[in-house]
Scaffold this motif. Sequence first.
Motif, PDB file in Angstrom:
ATOM      1  N   LEU A 101       0.820  -1.202   0.000  1.00 37.68           N
ATOM      2  CA  LEU A 101       0.000   0.000   0.000  1.00 37.68           C
ATOM      3  C   LEU A 101       0.861   1.262   0.000  1.00 37.68           C
ATOM      4  N   SER A 124       1.600   2.078  -3.469  1.00 37.87           N
ATOM      5  CA  SER A 124       0.521   2.000  -4.455  1.00 37.87           C
ATOM      6  C   SER A 124       0.281   3.325  -5.169  1.00 37.87           C
ATOM      7  N   ALA A 125       0.720   4.434  -4.572  1.00 38.05           N
ATOM      8  CA  ALA A 125       0.496   5.732  -5.207  1.00 38.05           C
ATOM      9  C   ALA A 125       1.236   5.833  -6.544  1.00 38.05           C
ATOM     10  N   VAL A 152       1.618   3.297  -8.644  1.00 36.41           N
ATOM     11  CA  VAL A 152       1.069   2.388  -9.652  1.00 36.41           C
ATOM     12  C   VAL A 152       0.192   3.194 -10.605  1.00 36.41           C
ATOM     13  N   ILE A 178      -8.625   3.078 -12.549  1.00 40.22           N
ATOM     14  CA  ILE A 178      -9.746   2.313 -12.020  1.00 40.22           C
ATOM     15  C   ILE A 178     -10.304   1.358 -13.065  1.00 40.22           C
ATOM     16  N   ASP A 216      -8.025  -1.583 -13.807  1.00 42.87           N
ATOM     17  CA  ASP A 216      -8.030  -2.469 -12.654  1.00 42.87           C
ATOM     18  C   ASP A 216      -9.308  -3.304 -12.590  1.00 42.87           C
ATOM     19  N   SER A 217     -10.439  -2.621 -12.779  1.00 46.36           N
ATOM     20  CA  SER A 217     -11.712  -3.324 -12.648  1.00 46.36           C
ATOM     21  C   SER A 217     -11.852  -4.386 -13.720  1.00 46.36           C
ATOM     22  N   GLN A 222       0.910  -4.517 -10.615  1.00 49.15           N
ATOM     23  CA  GLN A 222       0.616  -5.057  -9.292  1.00 49.15           C
ATOM     24  C   GLN A 222       1.681  -6.072  -8.878  1.00 49.15           C
TER      25      GLN A 222
END
Lengths: 292, 262
Positions: free
Chosen positions: B109, B112-113, B115, B119, B122-123, B133
């Motif tokens: 985490l 993660s900023a 990456v 959205i 990712d989804s 990831q």
Amino acid sequence: MTNFIDYLLGGFSSGAVIALMAIALVLVWRSTRMVNFAQVGQAMFTTYIALTIQQQTGNWLLALVVAIAAGVVLGVIVFFLVIRPVKNSDSTGAIIATFGVLIALQAGAGMIWGGDPEGFVPPVDNSGLEIGGRIWPFSLYDILVLVVTAALVIGLTLLFTKTALGLSMRASAFNPEVARLSGVRVNRMLITGWAIAGGVGAVGGILIAPVSTISPTSFDILLVFAFTAAVIGGLDSLVGAVTFGIGTGLIISLISGYSDSSNAPVVALILLALNLLLKPDGVFSHHGSRSV
Amino acid sequence: MKYVLPLTHPLLSTENVSITLSGLKILDDVSIGVPQGTVTGLIGPNGAGKTTVFNIMSGFLTPDEGNVRFDGKKLKHIKTHHLTKMGISRTLQGVGLFESLTALENVMLGGSARVKSGIVADSLGMPWADSEQNKLRSQAMETLAEFGIADIADRYPGELPYPVQKRVAIARSLISDPKVLLLDEPAGGISASDMAELGRMIKSWTPKRTVLLVEHHMELVMEVCDLIWVLDAGKVIASGSPEEVRTNPAVLAAYLGEEVSH
């Protein structure tokens, strides 16, 4: 015994839809620590949109896609218009505000589409399958419902466990301040939670519509069952929502079969009460993080 | 090393910062500087305002007057989620780990900023989101390995001994490759031997990284700091090398009643 199996089979697809609505409630709970009672209203509204599209084009898939998109948009709108301003002052106020949204959506749907129940034509046959010389209370449509639900649950699980977005969303739900320090845009994650919940709810609505008919208030009972399933599952657990969503569906089906369907909500509420008495943190909750 | 005050070009500083919270003046015209490549200490009795300085630097609080300056730029409204991108990383008092995430996920985490995938990618489980990831995951594993705790990657913080949790927290703050680390009582609740190791670790980060350290354990502060600022009741009462601060009568007076361990 035959009856028992029949009733049980009949409960799976409604259980799947309850599970989807419960997941929507869980997603909202995870992001903003509150229950969105407007969730079924949003699903009702997007299902009406889907109904309109299906009536115009006859294309179920198109209706599904538009309903999901509308669900996502509606989730974001509800978050911005109602939840965010109220939530800042008081979260009890925000929960009451979701009831306001529910009533507004129902009134709006009544004004646009009228109050009479309408049928929703299923994309595949919804009559019982004949296997081994016997008609079972399980249709091709039930299979479709289960497949769509399973796909959605698997997709969401992967999203939450395997992607940076999922990680950030879980972190934001758990401790927003620390998540911010780690570079997570927490507000964006909260909105994303509401948006995904709206999309999942929309899928639940479109799947239940052919079985239940649709009217501005026809999904209200779904809220009772989904809320029960979500709370018993621990409110922050997807596994819990799915398990107890399907479980609730089966129980309702058995009760409706052996007695009368009007008894089902009472039994759901009794289960809810027992859960709160015996295991108030829910069965699948992590670390008792819930405060009711 | 000897610093002439006021410092000419600190990497991170507060300039005349004042803040009043609930009617109490918590910080009064506080100007402190953290020179590049040093370990700078911020000490003072309880309630002196040390954590408030951190909270202002990390955007949890906005000062009534004054501002924070980082890398020559004046920061007026600090957005907390921008900090790691700017190169500032903060640990919290206690551990501040996510109880429902594994040690590995906690560390991931922190990075993660950076990456890039969005959205939508990712989804939809797009392959490039996946590889980003995986990169983050292996980087987090490496960081845990550097701290000698790769074996507990899949454990939850609640299952780990406190000193190990502290290491996970520090690993999380390092994975974003920060220029500045704000350490809020890193030695709280750990043993003397762990503290000695912590001291060596902090020293080893410099001069590549710059550290601002809030700490109650004076032996650690005196050992690792190049420069120390002393706060008392929201005001800077002293600054200088560990030796200068140790012998400063104003500091001794501020700590009267509290033992200064040497």
